[in-house]
Design an enzyme around this catalytic site. Structure first.
Site, short mmCIF file in Angstrom:
data_model
loop_
_atom_site.label_atom_id
_atom_site.label_comp_id
_atom_site.label_asym_id
_atom_site.label_seq_id
_atom_site.Cartn_x
_atom_site.Cartn_y
_atom_site.Cartn_z
N GLU A 155 0.79 -1.11 0.03
CA GLU A 155 0.00 -0.04 -0.10
C GLU A 155 0.95 1.17 0.25
O GLU A 155 0.71 2.29 -0.56
CB GLU A 155 -0.90 -0.11 1.16
N ARG B 259 13.92 5.53 5.73
CA ARG B 259 15.00 6.29 6.76
C ARG B 259 16.14 5.88 7.01
O ARG B 259 16.44 4.62 7.00
CB ARG B 259 13.96 6.72 7.89
N VAL B 260 17.30 6.75 7.17
CA VAL B 260 18.38 6.25 7.81
C VAL B 260 18.44 6.71 9.26
O VAL B 260 17.94 7.76 9.54
CB VAL B 260 19.38 7.17 7.14
N LYS C 272 21.59 3.06 20.39
CA LYS C 272 21.43 1.64 20.39
C LYS C 272 22.88 0.94 20.55
O LYS C 272 22.86 -0.13 21.18
CB LYS C 272 21.17 1.11 18.94
N ASP D 96 20.15 -2.19 11.29
CA ASP D 96 18.88 -1.28 10.81
C ASP D 96 19.32 0.14 10.66
O ASP D 96 18.63 1.24 10.75
CB ASP D 96 17.74 -1.27 11.89
N ARG E 274 10.08 0.53 5.49
CA ARG E 274 8.83 0.22 6.14
C ARG E 274 7.75 -0.16 4.88
O ARG E 274 7.66 0.78 4.27
CB ARG E 274 8.26 1.11 7.13
N GLU F 206 17.18 -3.09 7.02
CA GLU F 206 16.11 -3.66 7.75
C GLU F 206 14.73 -3.42 6.97
O GLU F 206 14.31 -2.29 6.49
CB GLU F 206 15.76 -3.40 9.22
P1 0O2 Z 1 13.94 3.07 15.28
O1 0O2 Z 1 14.64 3.39 14.22
O2 0O2 Z 1 13.71 4.13 16.43
O3 0O2 Z 1 12.65 2.43 15.05
P2 0O2 Z 1 15.95 -4.03 19.92
O4 0O2 Z 1 17.08 -4.54 20.65
O5 0O2 Z 1 14.50 -4.45 20.14
O6 0O2 Z 1 15.91 -2.52 20.18
P3 0O2 Z 1 16.65 -5.13 17.49
O7 0O2 Z 1 17.23 -6.28 18.30
O8 0O2 Z 1 17.81 -4.48 16.74
O9 0O2 Z 1 16.16 -4.01 18.34
O10 0O2 Z 1 15.64 -5.70 16.57
P4 0O2 Z 1 14.05 -5.71 16.65
O11 0O2 Z 1 13.50 -6.20 17.90
O12 0O2 Z 1 13.57 -6.39 15.56
O13 0O2 Z 1 13.85 -4.14 16.57
C1 0O2 Z 1 13.97 -3.47 15.35
C2 0O2 Z 1 13.11 -2.05 15.21
O14 0O2 Z 1 11.59 -2.85 15.32
C3 0O2 Z 1 13.06 -1.11 16.24
O15 0O2 Z 1 13.95 -0.28 15.97
C4 0O2 Z 1 11.38 -0.67 16.31
O16 0O2 Z 1 11.44 0.20 15.02
C5 0O2 Z 1 10.84 -1.87 15.98
N1 0O2 Z 1 10.29 -2.45 17.24
C6 0O2 Z 1 10.73 -3.60 17.89
N2 0O2 Z 1 10.16 -3.71 19.00
C7 0O2 Z 1 9.09 -2.60 18.93
C8 0O2 Z 1 8.24 -2.39 20.07
O17 0O2 Z 1 7.75 -2.93 20.87
N3 0O2 Z 1 7.30 -1.23 19.86
C9 0O2 Z 1 7.66 -0.54 18.34
N4 0O2 Z 1 6.74 0.69 18.34
N5 0O2 Z 1 8.50 -0.77 17.73
C10 0O2 Z 1 9.19 -1.94 17.87
P5 0O2 Z 1 14.75 0.65 17.05
O18 0O2 Z 1 15.83 0.09 17.26
O19 0O2 Z 1 13.65 0.94 18.22
O20 0O2 Z 1 14.76 1.93 16.08
#
Ligand code: 0O2
Length: 270
Positions: free
Chosen positions: A41, A46-47, A56, A73, A78, A140
């Site tokens: 859809e 984003r970077v 992180k 990521d 998305r 990602e």
């Molecule tokens: P951004 O760029 O702010 O979105 P983590 O250890 O969970 O932080 P990991 O291990 O790299 O991250 O992988 P994961 O769990 O797949 O998460 C990657 C991204 O998924 C996150 O990016 C979020 O965008 C999204 N995400 C994961 N869990 C949640 C959640 O509980 N709520 C929301 N709203 N989004 C989530 P970042 O790192 O947060 O960065």
């Protein structure tokens, strides 16, 4: 690290995000062009911001020299779908592509996060051509429905507001909202079948009409003009009924008439 260095490190990721956005958006355009339902859809990219990268790395104890390897990521795409079923279709489209390779997947649809987060994540390898030659990097891809995206956006803002210390009553409300979103996705999936049926019927009607008009045009060259006028009037009458079954029957009958004329033409020729 100096600010200039950050820029040059992130530059290929900027390119990757732009290219991936174009490629996935083009799928939407290709589907429209071919009159077929598109599982995508909307596409966003984003970077990751420098402050988010630093946060992180600190949280995960990643040293500077391992940043590009361990932060998967930095480039993020998305893909928003209308229906939950579309997520799998998009994932298999990505799997078949020759310009990206899947490194790993995280299925938060099957394994919903504690927070209520649902989404399907793929980490891919993607190569961009830079002034220094090709660079293979990671990106990602998050694939989720519009409803899942709505929830995740709100929850993400609240996470930011409460900085990881969300009050229990807010967390509970979000958890209830996640359940409602889940139910909404299932409800919409049942409508999806109806939409697909409607789209198939409209496609079938358009193909039948195209076929019928070609037949009438061909008959016009060889058959009696008055008969052709009658066939044309009958076609308009059937078309106005908006009844696909009648249109199918008319199409079959016209095929038989055309066959007859072809046979006649061959017979006279012999
Ligand atoms: P951004 O760029 O702010 O979105 P983590 O250890 O969970 O932080 P990991 O291990 O790299 O991250 O992988 P994961 O769990 O797949 O998460 C990657 C991204 O998924 C996150 O990016 C979020 O965008 C999204 N995400 C994961 N869990 C949640 C959640 O509980 N709520 C929301 N709203 N989004 C989530 P970042 O790192 O947060 O960065």
């Amino acid at each position: 690290m100096e600010i200039q260095l950050w820029r040059s490190i992130l530059c290929p990721y900027e390119l990757a995000v732009k290219e991936l956005e174009v490629k996935f958006t083009h799928i939407i355009e290709e589907c429209k062009e071919n009159d077929i339902y598109c599982p995508i859809e909307q596409v966003e990219g984003r970077v990751k911001s420098v402050s988010s990268i630093l946060e992180k790395m600190q949280r995960k104890h990643i040293p500077m020299e391992k940043m590009e390897e361990e932060l998967e990521d930095i480039a993020g795409i998305r893909i928003i779908c209308q229906f939950e079923e579309d997520i799998e279709t998009v994932a298999s489209m990505i799997q078949k592509r020759s310009d990206m390779t899947i490194k790993s997947e995280k299925n938060y649809l099957k394994h919903i996060k504690q927070s209520g987060y649902r989404s399907y994540h793929l980490i891919i390898y993607y190569t961009v051509d830079t002034i220094n030659g090709p660079k293979k990097l990671q990106a990602e891809i998050q694939i989720r429905t519009m409803a899942m995206n709505f929830w995740a956006t709100i929850e993400h803002s609240l996470q930011y507001k409460y900085k990881g210390d969300m009050p229990e009553h807010v967390a509970e409300r979000l958890s209830n909202a996640a359940d409602a979103i889940n139910a909404l996705d299932h409800e919409m999936s049942s409508v999806r079948n109806e939409i697909m049926d409607a789209q198939n019927s409209s496609q079938m009607q358009s193909n039948l009409v195209k076929d019928i008009l070609i037949n009438i045009e061909n008959l016009y060259k060889i058959a009696n003009k008055r008969e052709i006028m009658k066939i044309q009037d009958e076609f308009l009458r059937v078309f106005r009924t908006k009844d696909l079954q009648q249109l199918k029957r008319f199409h079959r009958q016209l095929d038989i008439i055309s066959e007859g004329y072809r046979a006649q033409a061959v017979y006279h020729h012999v």
